[in-house]
Design a protein around this motif. Structure first.
Motif: not given
Length: 290
Positions: A70, A104-105, A107, A283
């Protein structure tokens, strides 16, 4: 050594330059074998951040292992080369643009913060004598870089993964003054009274495996409510044995020591810290917890 339910490592340096003699997929397999479900990979530099994304897209690594990673991205206050802080001034814009591009990717944003350890500041001064910088100048540079990353975290609504070595209350003051809302204080080594201030601000504190032998970390666990505790390894540093490479599978030492100090079941530590991780890092891919 294994544990019963899946857990989350919220702070590890998981990229090839941190483990030059090991394969990342084997590290992830060892973590998976002790039920680590997710590893929040933090960067120190833009190059590190790019390496984390390269791992996420490395088709030679099985998908289930890649999905454990992540990503965070951030600029650490100390450079690996030993020329501290000053050289980071020309790196700030690059990492900020990368964070925006990958927002957007991600965390979270990290590893960011300040480091006022005396030898760190002295090394920076010695590395750049031509600049005639003082320790106060260096602290100001670190603070400015940190503030810009705090501002971006608020703009993008991403949590901060924060370094504060020998600068605990200065970092907490900065986070307060600039409105940070979602924060984990990684491997906090400041005074307990400042940690309690962080709890009052709603921040989390992640506990590395070195807690098994460091009284300061043990006192931190004792003072902080379980509702504000997260698990980390800071791999490859801060392991259960000083001077030995640390990996995410050693998170079991953090879990067991927290349970011992708090006098609560291991399953309760796992359940609460996993819930805390999802709350701070929404996320992260969800796993079933009981």
């Amino acid at each position: 050594m294994s544990i019963g339910n899946s857990v989350i490592d919220v702070h590890a340096h998981l990229y090839p330059s941190s483990f030059p003699n090991k394969q990342i997929n084997q590290i992830l397999i060892r973590a998976q074998n002790v039920n680590v479900a997710s590893v929040v990979a933090v960067s120190e530099t833009l190059e590190d951040a790019k390496s984390i994304f390269a791992l996420k897209n490395d088709l030679s690594i099985p998908l289930d292992l890649r999905e454990m990673i992540e990503p965070c991205a951030g600029l650490h206050p100390v450079t690996p080369q030993g020329a501290k802080s000053v050289v980071k001034l020309d790196q700030v814009n690059g990492i900020l643009e990368f964070i925006k591009e990958k927002s957007s990717e991600l965390v979270g944003i990290g590893e960011v913060g300040m480091d006022f350890t005396p030898h760190v500041l002295n090394n920076a001064i010695n590395a750049h004598p031509e600049l005639k910088l003082t320790k106060e100048d260096l602290k100001s540079i670190q603070r400015d870089i940190f503030i810009r990353q705090i501002a971006l975290s608020l703009q993008l609504d991403l949590p901060l993964n924060v370094h504060s070595r020998s600068a605990g209350h200065y970092v907490l003051d900065c986070l307060r003054d600039y409105g940070a809302r979602k924060v984990v204080m990684h491997a906090f080594n400041g005074q307990i009274k400042y940690a309690k201030r962080g709890v009052e601000m709603g921040f989390y504190f992640s506990i590395p495996p070195e807690v098994v032998y460091l009284p300061q970390k043990q006192k931190l666990v004792e003072a902080i409510p379980l509702s504000n505790i997260l698990l980390e390894t800071d791999a490859p540093a801060l392991g259960p044995e000083n001077g030995v490479d640390n990996e995410p599978d050693s998170i079991v030492f953090s879990i067991k020591e927290i349970a011992r100090i708090k006098q609560i079941p291991i399953d309760e530590v796992i359940r609460q810290t996993t819930q805390n991780a999802y709350k701070l890092f929404p996320r992260i891919k969800k796993i079933n917890i009981t």
